[in-house]
Structure formats: C-alpha cells, structure tokens
Design a protein around this motif. Structure first.
Motif, PDB file in Angstrom:
ATOM      1  N   GLU A 107     -12.466  -3.175  -3.309  1.00  0.00           N
ATOM      2  CA  GLU A 107     -11.187  -2.982  -2.626  1.00  0.00           C
ATOM      3  C   GLU A 107     -11.272  -1.871  -1.589  1.00  0.00           C
ATOM      4  O   GLU A 107     -10.770  -1.996  -0.476  1.00  0.00           O
ATOM      5  N   LEU A 137     -10.780  -2.286   2.367  1.00  0.00           N
ATOM      6  CA  LEU A 137      -9.743  -1.547   3.098  1.00  0.00           C
ATOM      7  C   LEU A 137     -10.352  -0.780   4.275  1.00  0.00           C
ATOM      8  O   LEU A 137      -9.826  -0.792   5.394  1.00  0.00           O
ATOM      9  N   LYS A 157     -11.423  -3.133   7.020  1.00  0.00           N
ATOM     10  CA  LYS A 157     -10.272  -3.602   7.802  1.00  0.00           C
ATOM     11  C   LYS A 157      -9.831  -2.557   8.817  1.00  0.00           C
ATOM     12  O   LYS A 157      -9.365  -2.894   9.906  1.00  0.00           O
ATOM     13  N   ASP A 158      -9.951  -1.296   8.448  1.00  0.00           N
ATOM     14  CA  ASP A 158      -9.429  -0.245   9.330  1.00  0.00           C
ATOM     15  C   ASP A 158     -10.408   0.182  10.425  1.00  0.00           C
ATOM     16  O   ASP A 158      -9.996   0.470  11.538  1.00  0.00           O
ATOM     17  N   LEU A 210      -9.588  11.070  -4.412  1.00  0.00           N
ATOM     18  CA  LEU A 210      -8.740  10.827  -3.235  1.00  0.00           C
ATOM     19  C   LEU A 210      -9.024   9.445  -2.658  1.00  0.00           C
ATOM     20  O   LEU A 210      -8.102   8.737  -2.233  1.00  0.00           O
ATOM     21  N   GLY A 211     -10.294   9.069  -2.662  1.00  0.00           N
ATOM     22  CA  GLY A 211     -10.666   7.740  -2.173  1.00  0.00           C
ATOM     23  C   GLY A 211     -10.469   7.590  -0.687  1.00  0.00           C
ATOM     24  O   GLY A 211     -10.662   8.529   0.079  1.00  0.00           O
ATOM     25  N   TYR A 212     -10.091   6.380  -0.286  1.00  0.00           N
ATOM     26  CA  TYR A 212      -9.818   6.143   1.124  1.00  0.00           C
ATOM     27  C   TYR A 212      -8.330   5.898   1.311  1.00  0.00           C
ATOM     28  O   TYR A 212      -7.687   5.252   0.493  1.00  0.00           O
ATOM     29  N   CYS A 213      -7.795   6.426   2.378  1.00  0.00           N
ATOM     30  CA  CYS A 213      -6.397   6.164   2.693  1.00  0.00           C
ATOM     31  C   CYS A 213      -6.267   5.938   4.188  1.00  0.00           C
ATOM     32  O   CYS A 213      -6.960   6.569   4.983  1.00  0.00           O
ATOM     33  N   GLN A 214      -5.377   5.055   4.552  1.00  0.00           N
ATOM     34  CA  GLN A 214      -5.162   4.773   5.967  1.00  0.00           C
ATOM     35  C   GLN A 214      -4.775   6.047   6.701  1.00  0.00           C
ATOM     36  O   GLN A 214      -3.964   6.825   6.212  1.00  0.00           O
ATOM     37  N   GLY A 215      -5.344   6.208   7.846  1.00  0.00           N
ATOM     38  CA  GLY A 215      -5.138   7.436   8.605  1.00  0.00           C
ATOM     39  C   GLY A 215      -6.438   8.228   8.651  1.00  0.00           C
ATOM     40  O   GLY A 215      -6.718   8.937   9.620  1.00  0.00           O
ATOM     41  N   ARG A 251      -1.781  10.541  -3.568  1.00  0.00           N
ATOM     42  CA  ARG A 251      -0.966   9.410  -4.021  1.00  0.00           C
ATOM     43  C   ARG A 251       0.504   9.777  -4.118  1.00  0.00           C
ATOM     44  O   ARG A 251       1.372   8.978  -3.812  1.00  0.00           O
ATOM     45  N   GLN A 279      -0.713   0.108   2.939  1.00  0.00           N
ATOM     46  CA  GLN A 279      -1.402   0.675   1.775  1.00  0.00           C
ATOM     47  C   GLN A 279      -0.401   1.121   0.722  1.00  0.00           C
ATOM     48  O   GLN A 279       0.607   1.758   1.035  1.00  0.00           O
ATOM     49  N   ARG A 327      -0.319   3.378  -1.198  1.00  0.00           N
ATOM     50  CA  ARG A 327      -0.092   4.811  -1.283  1.00  0.00           C
ATOM     51  C   ARG A 327       1.130   5.260  -0.474  1.00  0.00           C
ATOM     52  O   ARG A 327       1.697   6.300  -0.731  1.00  0.00           O
TER      53      ARG A 327
END
Lengths: 655, 206
Positions: free
Chosen positions: A415, A419, A422-423, A459-464, A499, B67, B69
């Motif tokens: 996943e 993600l 995709k980004d 923390l993983g990956y986050c959009q931005g 999160r 997302q 989040r």
C-alpha cells in the motif's frame, strides 16, 4: 521635479486598479516615457498641501523632505519625498533616503493618522496603513500638522477617534459598501461634525531651531499613552473596534521603532571594533543595494535619486529591504579556512535577507537543515557524507530485498509503495528535472520516500512529503544526501503528517492566535464567520507554501524559513502577512468559509514573495515576545517536546 | 415559497488517493483532462451552473485529499453536503473495498439529518485503462454493493476520455436537489434562519 511627481499620478487604468486593490507594489515611476505634463494636466492632479522640512528619524540621523497631499479626481494621495543631496553629513546615501520615500499612497490605503504633540520638541504624526503596518513618524520641523489634517479633512472623511482625540480615522468612501456601512454605523459612534477649529493643535511648542539629533530618537519612543481597554460593548461597533485596533497597533509600531533603532545603534557600535569581514557583513545589512550592480552605479551621485523599479516595492513597508542572494564570493567570508561556519547567526541573517545563489544551495542547505553542523570542516562533511551514504544504502536495502512472494504477504508495504508511486508521478513533472516519461529522477524520488517510510516506519508516507522532497532532491542531486536532508527537515515538519494531525492543528491554532494579536478585526471577522479553524491555510502550512509559489521562489522561501531568523515560526507570520494583505478584500466581499478557501487556493502563483517576507518580518518583530508566547511549545517547525499532550486541549478551542 | 428554495447544491467527492476525483471534477466542469494533476492537498471545489425545470442551481463540487490520514479535516468540508460521490478505480480492489469506510466516515463527519436516505452516488473510474484488461472489480460486484447499501446509483466512467461523466453528474445533481428539497420539507422552520444569518452552535463561541 514638480512635473515628475505629478506625472506619478498618470492616468493609468492598471495603476489605478492596483491602488484600489490595496496592492503594496506601488509602481509610480515606471513609465517615464509618456508625455507627462499634458497627461497629468488632463488628470487634474493638484497639489493641495505642501510642507517643507518634514523629516523622519529612522536612525540617529534625520532625513528631511517635502510632504505633499495630491488630489486626483476624487482620490487623495500623500507623498513624502526626501530632499536630494541635502543631509550629506548624515552618512546616509540617497539610496537610504529613497528607501523611505513615500510614493503617493492613496488615502484608501490609510487607516488612521495619529498626531503627537509633545510639550518639547517637534510635533509628529504616524500614518497607519490599512494593512496595520505604519510609516516611520513624520516630524514637522516647520509646524503644519494642523493644516495638514485640515486639508485632508477637506477631501476625505476624517473623524476623530472616540477613544483618543489624537487619533484620526480615515475613510475615503471609495466603495458604496463602505458608504453604506459608514452611514449606518459610524455617525453614532464618532463625532462627524467637528471642524478643524476644534483641533487644538498647539504649534507654539515647536522649536524650529532645535538641534536635530537631540530629540529625534527620543521622540520616537515616548508619548505612547497608556491605553486601557474598556469592557467590550455588547452592540458590535465597528468604529470602536477600529480605534482599539489602531491603538494596539501604535504600541506595536513604537516597539518596532525602538527595536529597529537600537538594533542599528548596536550594529554601528560593533562596526568600530570588528574585523574586516564583520564590517563587510554589517555594511551589507545596512546598505543592501550596494552589492547589486544596478544600485552600485548611482551610489556616489548625490543628485540623481534613482526611480529604479527595485525600490518601488520597498516604500510601503517599514522594515529592512530584501537583498540579492548570497553568492559564493560572499559565502566564503562566513567560513574559516577549513570550512567551519564562524558566525552562524550572521550567516543565517544574511540568508534570511536574500536567500542563496542557486549553485550555493547544494552546499548550504545541509547546514541550514542541520544535517551538517556549523562547526564541521570540509573534511568532516565529506567523511559524514560517505558514512551516511552507506547507512542510506542499508536502509534502502531493507525494502529492496523484499521479494515478490514476501510483498504479497506484506499489505502495508504494498500500500505504501502504491501510494508513493501514485504521488511521485504527479509531483513537479513540469520541472525539467522531473519531466518526461521514464525520468530516472522520478524513480529516485520514489526510492527516497520508500526508504524514508522504512527509516521512520511509524510515520510512513503521507501525501505532501513528495512536495517537500522534490526541491531537496533537485538541489542536492544525490540520492543519499537528499534523503538525509529530507530526514533533517522531517525532524521538524514530521508532525505535519501525524495521523492525529496534531502538528497541523497546533500550527493552525497558533496562526489564529497570531491573527488575533496582529489583526483583531480580521480575527473577529473569522470568528463571526465560523472560520477560526483556519483550514483554508492548511495547504500553505502542510507543505510550506510549496504549491503557492513557482519552484525557484519556493526554494528561496524555504531557505529563508530554515534560517529561523527572526522567528522559528516565520512561516506563520508569512500566513498572517498574506491574510493581512488581502484583508480588505476578504472582509469587503464578506467571504464565508467556502469562498475564503477558494480565494486562498486561487492566490497560488499570485503572492509577491519579497513583499510578503518583508511584511512577515515586520509582523514578527511587532508581535515580539507576545507573539512567541501565543505559539504552543513544540509547534512545528520547533523540535517536538516530549510527547506534548497539551495539544489536545487547544484543539478543542479551535476545532 | 419557490424563491426561498436553495440554489446552491453541495457535492462532496470521496475516495482513495489516485482514483481520479480531481480528474472527474475537472472533466465535468471544464471538459478537460490532464495527466499533470497534483495530489490534492486540503480541499478545493469547482462550481457549475445546472438547470432543472426552468430553475438554475449552482453545483458546488468539493474535491478532497484521498489519504485516510486527512480524514479528520472532513468535519470542516463535509458539512451542509447535499450529495456524496464515492469514487473507486476499477483497476484497484483496495479502492473498491474502501468505499465502505468512506461512506461511513462521511456519515459520521457530515452528520446529515436523515443518514438512512442521504444520497450517495458510486463511480467506478478509469475504465479506459488498458482497454479494460487490467480491470479487477467487476461491474456486477460493484452493483451488488450499491444495491446492498440502499440502491445507490452506480456509474462507470473514464474521466480521461470523458465517458459517462456528464451522465453521472446529472444524477448527482438531481439527487442533491432532491435531498435539498426534502430537507426543506423535513425541517421547514430552520431553513429561513439558516439562510439569513447562519448561526451555528459549535459550542465554542460567544
């Protein structure tokens, strides 16, 4: 001279529109090719007031000039032009004088004028703009404050504040909306009918022969009356709010004046004792345009105060001008022979005021981000680089060694990878560095983000994140170096992506507190409109304005923010500065949450970075410790405090 | 009475990251497709005028970050919605499986007055990819899920090719309008107040 100044108000529709919008970029002298005199006569620009020997005291030296009120059509403008070639003994160049020049500010942009009539010394006024910023005090060496105010009153509505008889609120009645509002609400709050004769200005206290240097600085810091806030009235009274706001601003302005003055004193004193390098640095700070070629040509000529464009943006804000970027030649003056940064504060300050030449970024960003320490030598940095490279490879190997069979049973990995993939393919693909099919840099972007999501698995990956990494990889142009710089950045901005979103919430909360401090009418407006969550600034803060500016400007903004000068949270003041810049539009158009969000999103690409940074600097200095106290400890980009649980309460207050 | 009727219809598009929410919105409103759309940060919306039976409405279409989040932002963006569009990518099982989460999260955060009958529309996007050969969620499976959730209207689209997008949004607009009008009938007394002065009791003001 007269001609050229009248010509300043030439009938240019764009110019007029920019003035109406309250644009800070007042460009008055950019069309000298037009046949000026005939045009201006047609315009009917008329000087309705002119006063010699009106001075400002930005340092211990005074700058004298001519104050004028100019009427054009239904609009009134104020100009203050320093004399050319006078004051040669003050040590201030024409460029300095030009910097403070007030170029035809329309009264629509002026909120109020405060008159000071000290028992000793000259009368002076402080002009406060609708943005909340103010010009330095204007001292009337030859008297004439009363006449000045009376003249204004003939052309625009000038009402004495109900709170303080020395404060005059300006209302130009340009828009029908304002007219309606004012006719409905202002008359009952403030005495409209007062004539000029009621203004008891005692001009006899003026002493024109007094030594200039004596009272200038003193006057700048005295006679701010104590203001006691009365209990709020239940009935919403805009005039009252306005005057409260104005008074609050004056105390800020005076504080700013004091700090600026004392800072200049300090720097001048140090100058005498310092080494050559240090002197160069201070000189650059005090006299920024000297290092630019354009300004250099005219620096020794007393007669010609340049009307060059570079100054046009500077006149509105009472703060330090921006400088050209730091170049390699100047950069080495900050280093000792082995490559250590000798005075990191001076270095950060210099970068704050001008940013970096692009080719320097590769060397300096690692230092600014804290990946390399300032006291490391060239050799130590090279060594760290190689150590970190193998460390990076090890972490990268953790996910690279995941076999397809293993991945099949590792949902979280799949996943995350999905993600990120995709980004990265939609991150800055219009930039040459990332454009085109199968661009290897896009794969590097992916690899670094995936490696980071293993390095910081929680923390993983986050959009931005891809937005934050993209310029770093572009600048470092080395996978491992980019990774470690990104790690350093995420040490501070990681909480943006938590999160529970606590990093974002604490920043939005702090922002609301800063707006409350620096622009209470705007704060009240947001409150009334249920906009105090400040979600419309979410994108600004999450990715440090990455989507708001073009690539080069973003890099400049980031290095400026990373200097943590003058505030670790300068980005919040940048938010306030932009909001203040558009406050009259926001409130005038009665934007609700939806239209505000839309408006803010569409500001992307239209924000003047240099002007905004100057505003932000001035605001952060204005807010001072009071501002800092409103930002909860551990608010990004501050390093996290241990498990800060205090966010939770504050969230409730905002959200 | 007709003059009192709301003319703004608010639609929220939800779904996993990269299923094509921004593309669908832009295809419908601007008739354009771009490969260059960036991941949506925060939220944005586009508006489009629509006409029904001689009445004009403004459709306000909200595009949000995909997302999970960022779901906590929903409270601010979902409120007052008249219709919710759930989008998945027919080439991604995960994005289909998540429809349920998106639906539930929306109902919690938007807190509509009649959650049982709140209008949703489901869109399976990206049917153009690889000529449909990479498709992993069948139309049958999707329709079964929609039927089980109270007969949610279902559309299969390609935002890239502009296939079926107009049709989907016509249904979306119609359902949003119906929802808005039902709300008027349902809470006749509160509409006037809401339209004129927007008082909101969030408990943290005054």
């Amino acid at each position: 001279m007269l001609d050229s100044e009248i010509h300043d108000l030439s009938d240019d529709a764009d110019y007029a529109a920019s003035l109406q919008q309250g644009s800070a970029s007042v460009m008055l002298c950019n069309d000298s090719t037009k046949e000026s005199s005939s045009a201006s006569e047609l315009d009917g620009a008329e000087i309705v007031y002119s006063k010699e020997n009106v001075a400002i005291h930005p340092t211990q030296f005074a700058i004298s000039g001519r104050l004028k009120l100019i009427k054009q059509g239904s609009s009134l403008f104020m100009t203050w032009i320093p004399y050319k070639g006078h004051n040669a003994d003050t040590g201030l160049s024409d460029k300095d004088r030009n910097l403070y020049t007030i170029r035809a500010v329309p009264f629509t942009e002026i909120r109020s004028i405060r008159r000071h009539t000290p028992a000793l010394g000259w009368q002076y006024i402080i002009v406060v703009l609708s943005t909340g910023l103010a010009y330095p005090p204007l001292y009337f060496y030859s008297g004439g404050v009363k006449e000045f105010l009376a003249t204004i009153k003939q052309h625009v509505l000038l009402v004495r504040s109900a709170e303080d008889a020395n404060v005059f609120l300006v209302n130009d009645f340009q828009s029908t909306l304002q007219r309606t509002l004012s006719s409905l609400e202002l008359p009952r709050a403030v005495p409209l009918a007062r004539g000029p004769s009621n203004m008891s200005v005692d001009e006899s206290t003026l002493n024109e022969n007094e030594e200039r240097n004596d009272s200038g600085v003193n006057n700048g810091s005295v006679s701010v009356p104590q203001f006691h806030r009365r209990p709020r009235h239940k009935v919403h009274d805009p005039a009252r709010d306005l005057s409260i706001q104005v008074l609050e601003k004056f105390s800020l302005v005076t504080k700013f004046a004091r700090e600026t003055t004392s800072q200049l004193f300090r720097e001048n004193q140090t100058n005498g004792f310092s080494t050559n390098e240090r002197r160069t640095q201070i000189q650059t700070n005090l006299d920024p345009p000297k290092s630019s070629n354009v300004a250099g040509k005219i620096s020794d000529e007393n007669s010609a105060v340049p009307d060059s464009l570079e100054f046009d943006n500077l006149s509105l804000v009472w703060g330090k001008p921006r400088q050209p970027p730091l170049d390699s030649k100047e950069w080495i003056t900050f280093l000792d022979s082995e490559g250590r940064v000798t005075d990191s504060e001076a270095m950060r300050k210099r970068i704050f005021y001008g940013g970096l030449d692009h080719e320097l970024r590769n060397e300096v960003w690692g230092l600014l981000l804290g990946y390399y320490t300032y006291d490391s030598t060239y050799a130590e940095r090279e060594f760290l680089k190689s150590v970190k490279k193998s460390e990076y490879e090890n972490i990268k190997n953790q996910w690279q060694s995941i076999s397809p069979a293993q991945a099949k049973r590792f949902t979280k990995f799949r996943e995350r990878k999905g993600l990120i993939e995709k980004d990265v393919v939609r991150t800055d693909r219009s930039i040459t560095f990332y454009e085109g099919d199968d661009n290897p840099n896009v794969n590097v972007l992916r690899d670094i983000l995936l490696t980071y999501s293993f390095y910081n698995f929680d923390l993983g990956y986050c959009q931005g994140m891809s937005d934050l990494l993209s310029p770093i990889l572009f600048v470092m142009d080395d996978e491992s170096e980019a990774f470690w710089c990104f790690v350093a950045l995420m040490e501070r901005l990681g909480p943006n992506f938590n999160r529970d979103q606590n990093g974002m919430h604490s920043q939005l909360f702090a922002l609301s507190k800063l707006v409350e401090l620096l622009d209470s009418p705007l704060h009240n407006y947001f409150k009334q409109r249920d906009c105090l969550n400040y979600f419309f600034c979410f994108r600004w803060i999450l990715i440090q304005f990455k989507r708001e500016f073009e690539y080069e400007k973003t890099m400049l903004l980031w290095e400026v923010l990373w200097t943590h000068y003058p505030s670790e949270h300068l980005h919040l003041y940048v938010c306030v500065a932009v909001l203040k810049r558009y406050r009259s539009k926001i409130m005038g158009e009665e934007m609700d949450f939806d239209s505000l969000l839309k408006f803010i999103n569409e500001l992307s690409g239209h924000i003047d970075l240099d002007a905004t940074l100057r505003d932000a600097e001035a605001l952060s200095i204005c807010a001072g410790e009071e501002g800092a106290a409103r930002i909860p400890p551990g608010t990004p980009p501050s390093l996290p405090v241990d498990e800060g649980s205090f966010y939770i309460q504050q969230d409730d207050e905002v959200l | 009475m007709p003059s009192r009727r709301r003319t703004l219809l608010k639609v929220i598009i939800l779904g996993d990251s990269g299923v094509g929410k921004t593309s669908l919105m832009n295809q419908y409103v601007n008739k354009k497709f771009s490969n260059q759309y960036k991941a949506t940060i925060g939220a944005d919306f586009l508006t489009k005028e629509v006409q029904f039976e001689d009445r004009l409405f403004t459709l306000q279409i909200w595009d949000t970050a995909g997302q999970e989040r960022f779901q906590s932002l929903g409270v601010a963006f979902y409120r007052g919605a008249d219709c919710c569009v759930l989008v998945y990518d027919v080439n991604s099982v995960k994005s289909f499986d998540n429809l349920n989460n998106w639906r539930e999260e929306f109902l919690i955060q938007a807190n509509p007055s009649d959650p049982e009958n709140f209008p949703f529309v489901v869109i399976g996007n990206k049917i153009d990819i690889d000529g449909g050969n990479s498709r992993v969620v069948s139309e049958k499976k999707a329709r079964a899920w929609c039927a089980a959730k109270g007969n949610i209207p279902y559309f299969e689209t390609s935002a890239k090719e502009g296939i079926n997008v107009e049709e989907a949004f016509q249904t979306i607009a119609k359902d949003a309008l119906k929802s808005g009008e039902e709300e008027e009938l349902y809470l006749p007394d509160t509409i006037d107040v809401g339209n004129s002065s927007q008082p909101r009791s969030t408990g943290c003001e005054c």
